[in-house]
Motif scaffolding. Structure first.
Motif, short mmCIF file in Angstrom:
data_model
loop_
_atom_site.label_atom_id
_atom_site.label_comp_id
_atom_site.label_asym_id
_atom_site.label_seq_id
_atom_site.Cartn_x
_atom_site.Cartn_y
_atom_site.Cartn_z
N ILE A 1 -46.97 -10.72 12.77
CA ILE A 1 -47.18 -11.81 11.81
C ILE A 1 -46.19 -12.92 12.14
O ILE A 1 -45.29 -12.74 12.97
N SER A 2 -46.36 -14.05 11.49
CA SER A 2 -45.43 -15.14 11.74
C SER A 2 -45.34 -16.03 10.50
O SER A 2 -46.25 -16.04 9.66
N LEU A 3 -44.25 -16.76 10.42
CA LEU A 3 -44.09 -17.80 9.40
C LEU A 3 -44.09 -19.14 10.13
O LEU A 3 -43.32 -19.34 11.08
N VAL A 4 -44.96 -20.04 9.71
CA VAL A 4 -45.13 -21.31 10.40
C VAL A 4 -45.17 -22.45 9.39
O VAL A 4 -45.43 -22.23 8.20
N PRO A 5 -44.89 -23.69 9.82
CA PRO A 5 -45.00 -24.83 8.91
C PRO A 5 -46.39 -24.92 8.30
O PRO A 5 -47.40 -24.66 8.96
N GLU A 6 -46.45 -25.29 7.04
CA GLU A 6 -47.70 -25.35 6.29
C GLU A 6 -48.76 -26.20 6.99
O GLU A 6 -49.96 -25.91 6.93
N SER A 7 -48.33 -27.26 7.67
CA SER A 7 -49.28 -28.18 8.30
C SER A 7 -50.09 -27.51 9.42
O SER A 7 -51.15 -28.01 9.79
N LEU A 8 -49.62 -26.37 9.94
CA LEU A 8 -50.36 -25.71 11.01
C LEU A 8 -51.65 -25.06 10.53
O LEU A 8 -52.48 -24.64 11.34
N GLN A 9 -51.83 -24.98 9.22
CA GLN A 9 -53.09 -24.46 8.70
C GLN A 9 -54.26 -25.32 9.12
O GLN A 9 -55.42 -24.88 9.10
N LYS B 1 -38.13 -23.40 4.57
CA LYS B 1 -38.65 -24.76 4.67
C LYS B 1 -38.60 -25.22 6.12
O LYS B 1 -37.67 -24.91 6.86
N ALA B 2 -39.59 -25.95 6.51
CA ALA B 2 -39.63 -26.55 7.84
C ALA B 2 -39.30 -28.04 7.71
O ALA B 2 -40.05 -28.79 7.09
N SER B 3 -38.17 -28.43 8.25
CA SER B 3 -37.74 -29.82 8.16
C SER B 3 -38.26 -30.62 9.35
O SER B 3 -38.49 -30.07 10.44
N GLY C 1 -36.76 -24.17 19.36
CA GLY C 1 -36.79 -24.62 17.97
C GLY C 1 -35.87 -23.83 17.08
O GLY C 1 -36.32 -23.01 16.27
N PRO C 2 -34.54 -24.02 17.22
CA PRO C 2 -33.60 -23.24 16.41
C PRO C 2 -33.77 -23.48 14.91
O PRO C 2 -33.46 -22.60 14.11
N GLY C 3 -34.26 -24.64 14.53
CA GLY C 3 -34.42 -24.93 13.11
C GLY C 3 -35.41 -23.98 12.44
O GLY C 3 -35.12 -23.38 11.40
N LEU C 4 -36.59 -23.81 13.04
CA LEU C 4 -37.60 -22.91 12.48
C LEU C 4 -37.16 -21.46 12.58
O LEU C 4 -37.34 -20.68 11.64
N TYR C 5 -36.60 -21.10 13.69
CA TYR C 5 -36.14 -19.72 13.91
C TYR C 5 -35.10 -19.35 12.85
O TYR C 5 -35.20 -18.30 12.19
N ASP C 6 -34.09 -20.20 12.67
CA ASP C 6 -33.02 -19.90 11.73
C ASP C 6 -33.52 -19.92 10.28
O ASP C 6 -33.04 -19.14 9.45
N ALA C 7 -34.48 -20.79 9.98
CA ALA C 7 -35.02 -20.85 8.62
C ALA C 7 -35.71 -19.54 8.25
O ALA C 7 -35.58 -19.03 7.13
#
Length: 276
Positions: free
Chosen positions: A219-227, A246-248, A179-185
């Motif tokens: 810790i981690s940063l994840v898309p909001e929907s994973l809550q 932002k997670a696209s 998932g390069p998109g999330l990693y790079d974001a």
């Protein structure tokens, strides 16, 4: 059809088959055993022809057929994706729909090799030759913390934390190959906040990322929907400030798709949808 032509047709068929189909009687005719056998099969053939015609027309309209949809591991957590799948199945119940989960790189290969027909991905791929990639939505990313972390204990659930407060933390990230998109974001947002994140581990799946957070490894940063997962040992906090990642979510498909079933799916995804 008048009787003489009909009788001629019957006699011609009997000569061709070299059998007697009808037994002539003083008043009318009756089927022989051979005629009864032919009648049964003829009715079945006509029924199959009608079925084939109906199937052909349904397939041409995209009401019947097959479609395979791929998705990255984080995509189904956003309600948009399961809602689309559910709506499509309800709208086109005769279409055989299969789902396949994998990383973005593999999903793009599957598209090019025609193993799948469409894919929900998190990355805007640079090489789009032969493909169409559309941005569907963007969602905020949130901070995932071990429940005993000092930031989790100091900040209430409604408190937004600045990214710069994470400068000394160990980050667990989603493996870039998948998932390069999330990693790079994440990396771009941290750099914009004035620091380069210290990456401890790269997890193969988003769920694995949260499992490692729950274990207290970082810790981690994840898309909001994973809550929506509500995983034991993990708490989520919003991020404050302008430099928020932002997670696209994108939809990728082959350019010039000929399958009507696939075109119907693509059209359904691209319809304006209410906010989740």
């Amino acid at each position: 059809m008048q009787q003489p032509p009909l009788s001629q047709q019957i006699r011609a068929l009997e000569r061709e088959l070299d059998v007697q189909l009808f037994r002539r009687k003083p008043r009318g005719v009756e089927l022989t055993d051979a005629g009864s056998a032919l009648l049964t099969d003829a009715r079945a053939i006509l029924s199959q022809i009608d079925h084939a015609v109906a199937t052909t027309k349904r397939t041409a309209r995209g009401e019947q057929g097959r479609i395979s949809v791929g998705f990255t591991s984080s995509a189904p957590f956003h309600p948009f994706v399961p809602r689309i799948i559910r709506t499509y199945r309800e709208t086109f119940p005769l279409v055989s729909l299969t789902l396949e989960e994998s990383g973005t790189t593999d999903l793009i290969d599957y598209l090019r090799n025609e193993r799948i027909d469409a894919a929900f991905i998190r990355t805007a791929i640079p090489n789009q030759e032969g493909l169409v990639v559309n941005l569907l939505l963007q969602e905020a990313m949130v901070l995932a913390l071990p429940h005993a972390h000092i930031l989790a204990r100091r900040a209430s659930p409604n408190t937004a934390l600045p990214l710069k407060a994470l400068a000394d933390e160990t980050f667990i990230v989603y493996r870039r190959h998948n998932g390069p998109g999330l990693y790079d974001a994440i990396l771009s947002a941290c750099n914009a906040a004035g620091f380069s994140p210290r990456v401890g581990q790269e997890a193969p799946r988003i769920v694995s990322t949260l499992n490692l957070v729950a274990a207290g490894l970082g810790i981690s940063l994840v898309p909001e929907s994973l809550q929506r997962m509500r995983m034991d040992g993990v708490v989520f906090r919003r991020l404050a400030g302008a430099a928020q990642p932002k997670a696209s979510l994108y939809l990728a498909a082959r350019r010039g798709e000929t399958s009507a079933a696939v075109r119907n799916f693509l059209a359904l995804v691209k319809r304006p949808a209410p906010n989740a």
